[in-house]
Every structure is written in structure tokens, then in C-alpha cells.
Motif scaffolding. Structure first.
Motif, PDB file in Angstrom:
ATOM      1  N   PHE A  97       0.849  -1.307   0.033  1.00 19.43           N
ATOM      2  CA  PHE A  97       0.164  -0.213   0.012  1.00 19.43           C
ATOM      3  C   PHE A  97       0.853   1.331   0.065  1.00 19.43           C
ATOM      4  CE2 PHE A  97      -2.686  -3.280   2.083  1.00 19.43           C
ATOM      5  CZ  PHE A  97      -3.826  -2.928   1.072  1.00 19.43           C
ATOM      6  N   PRO A  98       1.758   1.578  -0.952  1.00 20.14           N
ATOM      7  CA  PRO A  98       2.626   2.770  -1.038  1.00 20.14           C
ATOM      8  C   PRO A  98       1.674   3.851  -1.191  1.00 20.14           C
ATOM      9  CG  PRO A  98       2.349   1.547  -3.160  1.00 20.14           C
ATOM     10  CD  PRO A  98       1.862   0.501  -2.205  1.00 20.14           C
ATOM     11  N   SER A  99       0.546   4.082  -2.056  1.00 18.32           N
ATOM     12  CA  SER A  99      -0.105   5.047  -1.960  1.00 18.32           C
ATOM     13  C   SER A  99      -0.822   5.375  -0.889  1.00 18.32           C
ATOM     14  CB  SER A  99      -1.069   5.087  -3.275  1.00 18.32           C
ATOM     15  OG  SER A  99      -0.637   4.841  -4.574  1.00 18.32           O
ATOM     16  N   LEU A 100      -1.423   4.405  -0.288  1.00 15.55           N
ATOM     17  CA  LEU A 100      -2.242   4.588   1.015  1.00 15.55           C
ATOM     18  C   LEU A 100      -1.410   5.139   2.150  1.00 15.55           C
ATOM     19  CD1 LEU A 100      -4.894   4.403   2.447  1.00 15.55           C
ATOM     20  CD2 LEU A 100      -4.467   2.118   2.985  1.00 15.55           C
ATOM     21  N   ALA A 101      -0.258   4.729   2.244  1.00 16.92           N
ATOM     22  CA  ALA A 101       0.868   5.135   2.903  1.00 16.92           C
ATOM     23  C   ALA A 101       0.903   6.458   3.418  1.00 16.92           C
ATOM     24  CB  ALA A 101       2.069   4.517   3.011  1.00 16.92           C
TER      25      ALA A 101
END
Length: 432
Positions: A97-101
Motif C-alpha cells: 500500500f505505497p499510495s495509502l501510506a
């Protein structure tokens, strides 16, 4: 001393403590209503609603919490999934989850979900309705409760919409409520609202004459059978015609969105469904559910999660900032839910099996304080050890944000009383 102990406990733990103490010291079980009243003391009935509408993202199949939002990097059962930092110090989530991070400051992670239902249909039903599935009655989902208890904000559009098909086993529908409270089901979010235009070659005059003729034919039948299910058909036609003639029908048209924004959500039904959900709540639809299935990873868990989480991460990573930029996140509660978690143990098929004892959900917006983690599991993510949250508690939290009366009883056709979240206790610590 007892007061100090209670202040250190979460809502669920306080109830457990009170119940245990009553049994230990008095030899009897403490009255459930007293426990509930004590736990609800912090949920002021005069509090103004912090949310106007809900976007409910449902991960059907049982999303693995240890591989997503409750990783345990020091556990032997963690598997090959690494953790990454988020934009909130101290909160780490799965590398999937790089975007949600980058949006974690807007999110409250609930890592202490627990359920009694370990089968898909039953768990799905419990999560959507707060009630255990019975053969004698079908319980309404949250969207129908919202429409029933607080009405429409836009009387030209439905109060609730389900994108991506109806949930299994009657979960999330109108249940024993009248048909007019059922969600409108949209299969393909990119197709617009199907069958909403007048048939080619039919004039407005011919259309009105057909409606009048139909009403004339039905009048005698309606007079003889004055039943709510019969009236529901009339209401359905009235609502359909009203929607056809409304300028707000454009809310269903994704072609009105810029190409770049559409692409940012992902070129797939779930991503476009999330964009449609944003458009619908922008037009005052109260509750929109968007489903993403395929999380039942008994085999090839890590291979499957790679593709599933990529879809989810892109869509949710676009939805949250989009709502924020438009000034909508404060009044829109974004919910991510699933029916249960999966076992920390990896089976012989490189998969994880059902585990209702512990799982994770998240909430963003709608008055919830972002950048926090609520609850805790043990070192293997197998059991909840702090601040248990059940599906009724989770749904009560959503209802509380919307200002729904948690104690109000609504009666089914056979006279049985029900409440919106089946006596669940809202997690008020998430707010503010």
C-alpha cells in the motif's frame, strides 16, 4: 481504584470487566442494559452528526490482516511481505500500500476487529447487518437503515447505491424494510444508469399517456390489495420516472470526469466504482457501497494479494485526496471492511485460512481523527488483546457519526424489535 481501572480500559474491555466483576462478587450476571448504558455514557445524544454520507468499500472473501494493515515483521508467520513507513510516525503497514501510506494521516486503523462468524455468507451478513444470519428473517443493511431513519438528502436520487453487484445472501439489502429503502444496484460503474432514458421514438406525450393507462389498470388491484409490498411497486415506478427526469442523473456519468482523474483511480471496475461513489455522495446519495471480491486466499495468498492490493491501493489512494481537495472528506466517512481475517499460519498451499478471531478495518473522514491505530492483536496477529471491536460495534460507530438513534427500535412485520446496530457500542475514542 475501580474507577481508575475502568478509565484505562476500552469500551469492550470495560463491559467485560463489569460483567466479570458482577459474576465474581455478586454471583450473578450484571444486567446487559446497565452495561450498555454505562458504555454509551460518552456518546452524547445531543452531539451533532459528524458525517453526512458514507462510502463503504467491502473486501469480500476475508482480507488477510497480517499481510495488509496489521503486519507482524518479527513473527515467524509474517511470510515474504515487508512493511513500509507511512506519513504518520510509528504507523507501518504492508508494502502493498505505497499510495495509502501517503494518506495515513487521514485514516484510523482498527486492528482489533473480532467476529463470531467464520463462514463467508454468515460473516458477510453479520458485517453488513450486525445480526447473525437466521432463516426466519432478513435484516436490513446500513444503507437501508440510513434511508429509513433519516430520509433522503436528494429526493431525486436513491438514498443508497451498491456498485459492483449485490452482496451475497441478502447482506446489505432492505431486509424486512419496505422495498423503497433497498439500495439501487449498479453492475458496471462505467455504463451509467441503465434503462434510464426514454425509449427511442416515444414522445413525452405518449410516455405520460402510458403511465396514466398503467395507473388506471392498477387502481382496482391496489384498492383491493392495500399491502405495502403492492404499494412498493408503485413507489418504484414513481421513483424511476422522477430519476429519469432529474438533472441529477448526470451523477452516474463518469464521462463527465477528466481523463487524468479517471486514470488515477484505476482502469478497473473497483477503481471506477470508487470514482462513481464520490460523484454520488457529491450529489447527496447517503450511502454507497463498492465491492472488491477475491480475498479468499486459501491458496496462493501472496500472489493473489499482489494483484488485489494494487487495485485497492490505487483506488483508495486516489479517493481520499480527491475527497479532501473538494472539501468533502470532513462530511464523508470512508469505510473499508471485510468479513473476517486470515490465520497467521501459512498452510501447505501457500495460503491462509479463515480467522474470525482477529482482523482489521479502517475508517477515514466523517469526523474520525486520522493518523491513529485503535486496538491491538498479539505478536502473531492471532487474537485481539486490546480494545475489541465487533461488527455491531463497528456499525454503531458509523451510525453514531451519522447521528442515527442507536437505541430506537424499529419493528419487523411480525412485531419483533430491532435497532440499527443490534446494541453495538460506538467507538467514540476514534472521534475528535
Amino acid at each position: 481504584m475501580i474507577k481508575d481501572v475502568l478509565n484505562k480500559l476500552g469500551d469492550w474491555d470495560r463491559r467485560d470487566f463489569l460483567s466479570f466483576s458482577a459474576k465474581a462478587f455478586l454471583g450473578v450476571g450484571l444486567m446487559p442494559q446497565f452495561i450498555r448504558s454505562s458504555a454509551l455514557a460518552g456518546a452524547s445524544p445531543s452531539r451533532r452528526p459528524s458525517a453526512k454520507n458514507v462510502i463503504y468499500l467491502y473486501m469480500a472473501g476475508g482480507m488477510s490482516h497480517i499481510d495488509t494493515f496489521d503486519p507482524k515483521p518479527n513473527s515467524d508467520n509474517q511470510g515474504p511481505v515487508e512493511t513500509i513507513k507511512t506519513n504518520v510516525d510509528g504507523i507501518r503497514i504492508s508494502e502493498y500500500f505505497p499510495s495509502l501510506a501517503r494518506q495515513m494521516d487521514k485514516v484510523a486503523l482498527i486492528r482489533s476487529m473480532t467476529s463470531t462468524q467464520g463462514a463467508h455468507a454468515e460473516g458477510n451478513y453479520f458485517m453488513h447487518s450486525s445480526y447473525v444470519k437466521r432463516g426466519t428473517i432478513v435484516h436490513p443493511g446500513l444503507g437501508s437503515w440510513i434511508t429509513k431513519m433519516s430520509g433522503l438528502r436528494n429526493n431525486k436520487l436513491p438514498g443508497a447505491v451498491t456498485v459492483g453487484g449485490r452482496s451475497a445472501a441478502g447482506a446489505g439489502g432492505a431486509g424486512f424494510f419496505e422495498a423503497r429503502y433497498a439500495p439501487l444496484v449498479i453492475g458496471n460503474p462505467e455504463a451509467g444508469l441503465q434503462n434510464s432514458k426514454m425509449r427511442k421514438g416515444v414522445s413525452e406525450k405518449e410516455f405520460q399517456e402510458t403511465l396514466m393507462l398503467t395507473e388506471s389498470f392498477d387502481k382496482a388491484f391496489h384498492s383491493k390489495y392495500n399491502h405495502r409490498d403492492v404499494q412498493a411497486y408503485t413507489d418504484m415506478y414513481d421513483d424511476a420516472v422522477k430519476l429519469m427526469k432529474s438533472k441529477d442523473i448526470k451523477a452516474f456519468d463518469l464521462d463527465l470526469e477528466p481523463k487524468e482523474l479517471r486514470e488515477s483511480y484505476g482502469d478497473n471496475p473497483f477503481g471506477q466504482g470508487c470514482l462513481l461513489a464520490r460523484r454520488l455522495v457529491e450529489h447527496d446519495v447517503r450511502f454507497v457501497e463498492v465491492g472488491l471480491g477475491g480475498w479468499d486466499t486459501h491458496s496462493n495468498n501472496f500472489e493473489t494479494l499482489t494483484s488485489k492490493t494494487a487495485i485497492l491501493d490505487q483506488a483508495l489512494g486516489a479517493l481520499l485526496p480527491d475527497l479532501y481537495r473538494r472539501g468533502m472528506l470532513e462530511e464523508t466517512m470512508v469505510v473499508l471492511a471485510t468479513e473476517f481475517g486470515r490465520t497467521p499460519e501459512i498452510n501447505q498451499n501457500d495460503g491462509r485460512d479463515h480467522s474470525p478471531a482477529a482482523f482489521s478495518c479502517l475508517i477515514a473522514g466523517g469526523g474520525v481523527r486520522g493518523g491513529q491505530v485503535y486496538g491491538k492483536t498479539d505478536e502473531h496477529a492471532k487474537r485481539v488483546v486490546e480494545n475489541k471491536v465487533t461488527p455491531p460495534d463497528f456499525n454503531a460507530t458509523i451510525a453514531y457519526a451519522l447521528g442515527l438513534p442507536l437505541e430506537k427500535e424499529v419493528f419487523s412485520a411480525n412485531g419483533r424489535p430491532f435497532t440499527v446496530a443490534n446494541k453495538g457500542i460506538p467507538v467514540v475514542d476514534l472521534f475528535g
